[in-house]
Design a protein around this motif. Structure first.
Motif, PDB file in Angstrom:
ATOM      1  N   GLU A  64       0.621  -1.796   0.083  1.00  0.00           N
ATOM      2  CA  GLU A  64       0.382  -0.110  -0.216  1.00  0.00           C
ATOM      3  C   GLU A  64       1.134   1.082   0.176  1.00  0.00           C
ATOM      4  OE1 GLU A  64      -2.409   1.739   2.976  1.00  0.00           O
ATOM      5  OE2 GLU A  64      -3.447   0.071   2.547  1.00  0.00           O
ATOM      6  N   GLY A  65       2.098   1.285   1.233  1.00  0.00           N
ATOM      7  CA  GLY A  65       2.629   2.267   1.161  1.00  0.00           C
ATOM      8  C   GLY A  65       2.483   3.752   1.628  1.00  0.00           C
ATOM      9  N   ALA A  66       3.224   4.422   2.105  1.00  0.00           N
ATOM     10  CA  ALA A  66       2.634   5.750   2.931  1.00  0.00           C
ATOM     11  C   ALA A  66       2.340   6.573   1.938  1.00  0.00           C
ATOM     12  CB  ALA A  66       4.196   6.367   2.836  1.00  0.00           C
ATOM     13  N   PHE A  67       1.590   7.958   2.391  1.00  0.00           N
ATOM     14  CA  PHE A  67       0.615   9.149   1.521  1.00  0.00           C
ATOM     15  C   PHE A  67       1.277  10.019   2.070  1.00  0.00           C
ATOM     16  CE2 PHE A  67      -2.226   5.386   1.711  1.00  0.00           C
ATOM     17  CZ  PHE A  67      -2.772   4.796   0.297  1.00  0.00           C
ATOM     18  N   ALA A  68       0.739  11.327   1.180  1.00  0.00           N
ATOM     19  CA  ALA A  68       1.321  12.075   1.164  1.00  0.00           C
ATOM     20  C   ALA A  68       0.739  13.463   0.620  1.00  0.00           C
ATOM     21  CB  ALA A  68       3.144  12.577   0.862  1.00  0.00           C
ATOM     22  N   VAL A  69       0.408  14.294   0.669  1.00  0.00           N
ATOM     23  CA  VAL A  69      -0.710  15.173   0.289  1.00  0.00           C
ATOM     24  C   VAL A  69       0.139  16.298  -0.406  1.00  0.00           C
ATOM     25  CG1 VAL A  69      -0.183  16.500   2.708  1.00  0.00           C
ATOM     26  CG2 VAL A  69      -2.003  16.905   1.600  1.00  0.00           C
ATOM     27  N   TYR A  70      -0.506  16.456  -1.867  1.00  0.00           N
ATOM     28  CA  TYR A  70      -0.101  17.365  -2.499  1.00  0.00           C
ATOM     29  C   TYR A  70      -0.066  19.345  -1.721  1.00  0.00           C
ATOM     30  CZ  TYR A  70       0.120  20.850  -6.367  1.00  0.00           C
ATOM     31  OH  TYR A  70       0.164  21.661  -7.400  1.00  0.00           O
ATOM     32  N   ALA A  71       1.045  19.648  -2.474  1.00  0.00           N
ATOM     33  CA  ALA A  71       0.733  21.292  -2.231  1.00  0.00           C
ATOM     34  C   ALA A  71       1.603  22.144  -3.071  1.00  0.00           C
ATOM     35  CB  ALA A  71       1.310  21.206  -0.058  1.00  0.00           C
ATOM     36  N   ASP A  72       1.558  23.715  -3.313  1.00  0.00           N
ATOM     37  CA  ASP A  72       1.739  24.113  -3.901  1.00  0.00           C
ATOM     38  C   ASP A  72       3.246  24.927  -3.932  1.00  0.00           C
ATOM     39  OD1 ASP A  72       2.801  25.509  -6.457  1.00  0.00           O
ATOM     40  OD2 ASP A  72       0.956  26.470  -6.480  1.00  0.00           O
ATOM     41  N   CYS A  73       4.843  24.394  -3.937  1.00  0.00           N
ATOM     42  CA  CYS A  73       5.171  24.724  -3.010  1.00  0.00           C
ATOM     43  C   CYS A  73       6.148  26.109  -4.077  1.00  0.00           C
ATOM     44  CB  CYS A  73       6.535  24.340  -2.902  1.00  0.00           C
ATOM     45  SG  CYS A  73       5.970  23.027  -1.401  1.00  0.00           S
ATOM     46  N   SER A  74       5.265  26.559  -4.898  1.00  0.00           N
ATOM     47  CA  SER A  74       6.370  27.704  -5.687  1.00  0.00           C
ATOM     48  C   SER A  74       6.446  28.512  -5.258  1.00  0.00           C
ATOM     49  CB  SER A  74       4.724  28.519  -6.515  1.00  0.00           C
ATOM     50  OG  SER A  74       3.452  28.695  -5.770  1.00  0.00           O
ATOM     51  N   GLN A  75       6.023  29.347  -4.025  1.00  0.00           N
ATOM     52  CA  GLN A  75       7.428  30.119  -2.938  1.00  0.00           C
ATOM     53  C   GLN A  75       8.380  29.804  -1.758  1.00  0.00           C
ATOM     54  OE1 GLN A  75       5.745  33.100  -2.921  1.00  0.00           O
ATOM     55  NE2 GLN A  75       3.954  32.614  -4.415  1.00  0.00           N
ATOM     56  N   GLY A  76       8.587  28.577  -2.493  1.00  0.00           N
ATOM     57  CA  GLY A  76       9.650  27.769  -1.498  1.00  0.00           C
ATOM     58  C   GLY A  76       9.563  26.803  -1.058  1.00  0.00           C
ATOM     59  N   TYR A  77      10.991  26.223  -0.341  1.00  0.00           N
ATOM     60  CA  TYR A  77      10.502  24.870   0.860  1.00  0.00           C
ATOM     61  C   TYR A  77      10.078  25.219   2.140  1.00  0.00           C
ATOM     62  CZ  TYR A  77      12.043  22.256  -3.125  1.00  0.00           C
ATOM     63  OH  TYR A  77      12.115  21.303  -4.035  1.00  0.00           O
ATOM     64  N   SER A  78       9.912  27.175   1.939  1.00  0.00           N
ATOM     65  CA  SER A  78      10.325  27.447   3.655  1.00  0.00           C
ATOM     66  C   SER A  78       8.477  27.407   3.531  1.00  0.00           C
ATOM     67  CB  SER A  78      11.095  28.528   3.857  1.00  0.00           C
ATOM     68  OG  SER A  78      10.907  29.083   2.783  1.00  0.00           O
ATOM     69  N   ASP A  84      -7.990   8.259  -8.293  1.00  0.00           N
ATOM     70  CA  ASP A  84      -8.492   8.267  -8.007  1.00  0.00           C
ATOM     71  C   ASP A  84      -8.346   6.801  -8.330  1.00  0.00           C
ATOM     72  OD1 ASP A  84      -8.282   7.623 -10.939  1.00  0.00           O
ATOM     73  OD2 ASP A  84      -9.207   8.629 -11.707  1.00  0.00           O
ATOM     74  N   THR A  85      -7.492   5.787  -8.175  1.00  0.00           N
ATOM     75  CA  THR A  85      -7.020   4.658  -8.164  1.00  0.00           C
ATOM     76  C   THR A  85      -6.804   4.336  -6.531  1.00  0.00           C
ATOM     77  OG1 THR A  85      -5.110   4.672  -8.845  1.00  0.00           O
ATOM     78  CG2 THR A  85      -6.237   4.472 -10.776  1.00  0.00           C
ATOM     79  N   ILE A  86      -7.128   5.288  -6.171  1.00  0.00           N
ATOM     80  CA  ILE A  86      -6.650   4.875  -4.384  1.00  0.00           C
ATOM     81  C   ILE A  86      -8.249   4.335  -3.818  1.00  0.00           C
ATOM     82  CG2 ILE A  86      -6.256   4.947  -2.594  1.00  0.00           C
ATOM     83  CD1 ILE A  86      -3.589   7.134  -3.932  1.00  0.00           C
ATOM     84  N   SER A  87      -8.290   3.115  -3.792  1.00  0.00           N
ATOM     85  CA  SER A  87      -9.102   2.703  -2.363  1.00  0.00           C
ATOM     86  C   SER A  87      -9.992   3.993  -1.632  1.00  0.00           C
ATOM     87  CB  SER A  87      -9.512   1.338  -1.664  1.00  0.00           C
ATOM     88  OG  SER A  87      -8.749   1.378  -1.023  1.00  0.00           O
ATOM     89  N   ASP A  88     -11.553   3.365  -1.952  1.00  0.00           N
ATOM     90  CA  ASP A  88     -12.045   4.724  -0.395  1.00  0.00           C
ATOM     91  C   ASP A  88     -11.415   3.808   1.223  1.00  0.00           C
ATOM     92  OD1 ASP A  88     -12.781   6.439  -2.218  1.00  0.00           O
ATOM     93  OD2 ASP A  88     -15.500   5.306  -1.355  1.00  0.00           O
ATOM     94  N   ASP A  89     -11.015   2.822   1.374  1.00  0.00           N
ATOM     95  CA  ASP A  89     -10.663   1.749   2.450  1.00  0.00           C
ATOM     96  C   ASP A  89      -9.399   2.699   2.948  1.00  0.00           C
ATOM     97  OD1 ASP A  89     -13.733   0.804   2.303  1.00  0.00           O
ATOM     98  OD2 ASP A  89     -12.673  -1.142   1.747  1.00  0.00           O
ATOM     99  N   ALA A  90      -8.187   2.544   1.502  1.00  0.00           N
ATOM    100  CA  ALA A  90      -7.082   3.204   2.158  1.00  0.00           C
ATOM    101  C   ALA A  90      -6.841   4.376   2.570  1.00  0.00           C
ATOM    102  CB  ALA A  90      -6.507   2.492   0.714  1.00  0.00           C
ATOM    103  N   LEU A  91      -8.228   5.035   2.042  1.00  0.00           N
ATOM    104  CA  LEU A  91      -8.020   6.975   1.887  1.00  0.00           C
ATOM    105  C   LEU A  91      -8.753   6.741   3.555  1.00  0.00           C
ATOM    106  CD1 LEU A  91      -8.707   7.878  -1.351  1.00  0.00           C
ATOM    107  CD2 LEU A  91      -7.021   8.135  -0.477  1.00  0.00           C
ATOM    108  N   ASN A  92      -9.309   6.078   4.439  1.00  0.00           N
ATOM    109  CA  ASN A  92      -9.963   6.761   6.044  1.00  0.00           C
ATOM    110  C   ASN A  92     -10.622   7.927   5.402  1.00  0.00           C
ATOM    111  OD1 ASN A  92     -10.341   6.138   8.362  1.00  0.00           O
ATOM    112  ND2 ASN A  92      -7.679   6.270   8.940  1.00  0.00           N
ATOM    113  N   ILE A  93     -11.651   7.518   4.633  1.00  0.00           N
ATOM    114  CA  ILE A  93     -12.723   9.017   4.347  1.00  0.00           C
ATOM    115  C   ILE A  93     -14.461   9.022   5.733  1.00  0.00           C
ATOM    116  CG2 ILE A  93     -13.982  10.242   2.786  1.00  0.00           C
ATOM    117  CD1 ILE A  93     -12.454   9.261   0.176  1.00  0.00           C
ATOM    118  N   SER A  94     -13.930   9.957   6.251  1.00  0.00           N
ATOM    119  CA  SER A  94     -14.601  10.869   6.932  1.00  0.00           C
ATOM    120  C   SER A  94     -15.892  12.195   6.451  1.00  0.00           C
ATOM    121  CB  SER A  94     -14.293  11.373   7.938  1.00  0.00           C
ATOM    122  OG  SER A  94     -15.087  11.274   9.351  1.00  0.00           O
TER     123      SER A  94
END
Length: 657
Positions: free
Chosen positions: A161-175, A353-363
């Protein structure tokens, strides 16, 4: 982790003449079956745990005159040392190792020859030639583990399954704080960690995804690090991609000598948008979209239900700077003016969209809005329904994902535009009070006429026409908890300037205005403030001695003077006020008159555009105090001057001595 291996770093070699050939053996499987292997000066029997099963591996290697040849992968000789590598084992794992000399050699250590070895552990061995006691050999055995761990995801899931990270637009730099908040910790280790300077851990990862934090600053990670230093580095995964989301990317780490390796999968999640849709949206598309699309990752969409007049513009139902799906009552109500069952469809567009709802733990949940109104059909999938809300108000829905110990939240807001509260009790109590006020006003006005040597009856009639035209104006509900469509003159901003193009803003501050967009609920029916004004105008007028017919005529001509048509609902309101006055005068029940049918008779008819009664949801909450009628002027100067000076001036000039 991938392979199970051995390696070595040199000690003293065996002489070529001291290398007798013999049969080695190992136990294989639970039954302890003996297997043969090549002759060697040293034989190791290693028990390793791999994928939940015990395995015994035959191992052989060679160094000049000592040969250990592995029958399978997992052992790499380096000089006289042996590196055993593991796959998918926890840090608490212990391997069983057996060291056996070949014929002609004695084992000096370890003693006993079979022992357990922990991950990262080291064990030495020493053998002596039976024919030449001065001929000795020794080395070390190491149990290796190269490990990549993302956001705490363990060995049991990092390759599936692996880990999950959230997308973020870092156009203003990593800091940028938004970028930092989206980063996930990555731990990369080599065990044992005290290794020679030439041993390296080589990394492979998508460009720009793996960062190293050095002295508080984030920078791109290097392609390799010393094995004895990598465990102390601060690595961070920054999940980003041009598409906004990726599936099954990997961070790989490999030892440069024994090729011990590990890899960890991860997916970058992004809530692209959240949709709110109502199947009973009707023809109200001119007042908003259906579905309303809310940008993903946002939880604040302004103040859709902010009270006017700070924002109110014709043809709108919410603060234009806000974002909300609007559902109007006229498309929901049945023939009995009660809400019928309906759904609000909520959909989170999550990438990949290929990740299952169960894996996302949606609420899903409603975090703000009317209580005891509506419920979810389910809460743990991308698409849900909020069913059968029965109360007006602002509903704030939130979808949260918690796929790996962190929460990604996105909102969708739905406004059921609500009128002011229930005023039936207030109206029943207002009539007696208004009758007293009208009587006192007449007394005061007659005193003014006497003081100015005017005919009392004529002056009272003139003054009544003046205030009925310009001053008799009930204002929005005072103290009601839902001021969304109900406000008083005091709500006008300081320094307010009149703007006749905006309802509620045409009058000067300090004066009521007939066009304030205030609505209330009467016996479950939403009615405009103007209809309450008409009814109370009739109560006041009846106390002054006017008939219902005369009062209806006055209302008609007053509307005509404003360029408006006085429809049947307005005339019905005058009739309602007259009936309330009669009930009060005869000691009857005023509440018995304030029925749903009578309230329906004074509700404005539907119109294709503009704010109107039938669009708003009724509010059953009784108002703490109802509409406010300012003090009616009684002194001559106030009656002579006012918001509408021309009619007053003309009336009074005709009656001056």
């Amino acid at each position: 982790m991938k392979a199970t291996r051995l390696a070595n770093s040199g000690r003293r070699d065996f002489p070529a003449c001291a290398t007798p050939r013999t049969q080695a053996h190992r136990r294989d499987g639970a039954g302890g079956k003996c297997l043969s292997c090549c002759d060697s000066a040293l034989r190791l029997c290693l028990d390793c745990w791999r994928i939940g099963l015990w395995r015994r591996r035959q191992t052989t290697a060679m160094s000049k005159s000592v040969r250990i040849r592995p029958a399978s992968s997992g052992v790499v000789p380096v000089g006289m040392d042996f590196h055993i590598t593991t796959t998918n084992v926890p840090d608490t794992f212990k391997a069983t190792v057996t060291v056996s000399p070949v014929s002609g050699w004695d084992l000096r250590s370890p003693d006993p020859a079979t022992f357990q070895m922990a991950v990262g552990g080291r064990a030495g061995y020493e053998v002596r030639n039976q024919s030449n006691e001065e001929d000795e050999a020794s080395g070390d055995i190491f149990l290796f583990k190269v490990d990549v761990e993302i956001a705490g995801v363990g060995e049991d899931k990092e390759e599936t399954e692996g880990a999950f990270a959230v997308y973020a637009d870092c156009s203003q730099g990593y800091s940028d704080p938004v970028c930092v908040a989206a980063m996930k910790p990555v731990k990369i280790r080599c065990l044992p960690d005290k290794r020679p300077e030439d041993e390296m851990i080589v990394l492979a990862f998508p460009s720009g995804h793996l960062l190293e934090k050095v002295e508080g600053a984030y920078q791109a990670a290097q392609s390799s690090y010393k094995a004895n230093e990598i465990g102390g580095k601060s690595f961070w995964l920054h999940g980003h991609a041009a598409s906004g989301a990726v599936r099954d990317y990997e961070i790989k780490a490999e030892h440069n000598i024994n090729r011990s390796k590990d890899e960890a999968k991860y997916s970058v999640l992004k809530t692209d948008s959240v949709e709110a849709y109502c199947g009973k949206f009707g023809a109200s598309g001119s007042f908003g979209a259906n579905p309303e699309i809310f940008p993903g990752g946002q939880t604040d969409f302004g103040k859709p239900d902010q009270p006017p007049p700070y924002w109110w513009l014709p043809g709108t139902y919410a603060n234009p700077s806000s974002k909300v799906l609007k559902v109007f009552f006229k498309y929901i109500k049945g023939s009995n003016d009660e809400p019928e069952p309906f759904d609000i469809d909520l959909k989170a567009n999550i990438l990949p969209d290929t990740i299952s709802d169960d894996a996302l733990n949606i609420s899903w949940y409603k975090w703000a809005g009317p209580s005891s109104s509506g419920s979810f059909d389910k809460t743990d999938e991308r698409e849900v329904k909020f069913q059968n809300p029965t109360k007006g108000g602002l509903y704030k829905f939130r979808m949260e994902m918690n796929p790996g110990g962190f929460i990604i939240a996105s909102d969708a807001w739905v406004l059921l535009p609500k009128a002011g509260g229930e005023i039936s009790s207030w109206m029943a109590s207002e009539v007696p009070s208004l009758v007293t006020r009208a009587s006192n006003w007449e007394t005061d006005v007659r005193a003014v006429a006497v003081a100015h040597r005017l005919d009392e009856d004529e002056f009272v009639e003139t003054a009544w026409k003046a205030i009925a035209t310009c001053d008799f104006d009930y204002q929005g509900i005072v103290g009601d908890p839902t001021k969304r469509y109900s406000f008083t003159d005091a709500d006008r901003p300081a320094g307010h300037m009149s703007d006749p193009d905006i309802p509620g803003m045409a009058g000067k501050k300090g004066n009521g205005d007939w066009d304030e967009p205030s609505y209330a609920t009467l016996a479950g029916i939403v009615i405009h403030r103007a209809k309450i004004n008409n009814a109370m105008y009739a109560v006041w007028g009846r106390e002054l001695g006017y008939t219902e017919f005369e009062l209806k005529g006055g209302a008609f001509w007053n509307a005509m003077g404003r360029g408006l048509w006085d429809d049947s609902t307005s005339q019905n309101a005058v009739e309602l006020g007259s009936d309330l006055y009669d009930a009060h005068s005869s000691g009857g029940s005023l509440s018995a008159i304030l029925t749903k049918t009578r309230a329906k008779d004074i509700q404005s008819p539907d119109s294709p555009s503009g704010l109107n009664d039938v669009n708003l949801w009724p509010d059953t909450t009784p108002v703490s105090s109802g509409f406010l009628l300012p003090t009616m002027p009684t002194d001559y100067d106030s009656l002579d001057e006012g918001e509408n000076e021309m009619p007053r001036g003309r009336l009074f000039q005709e009656n001056l001595p």
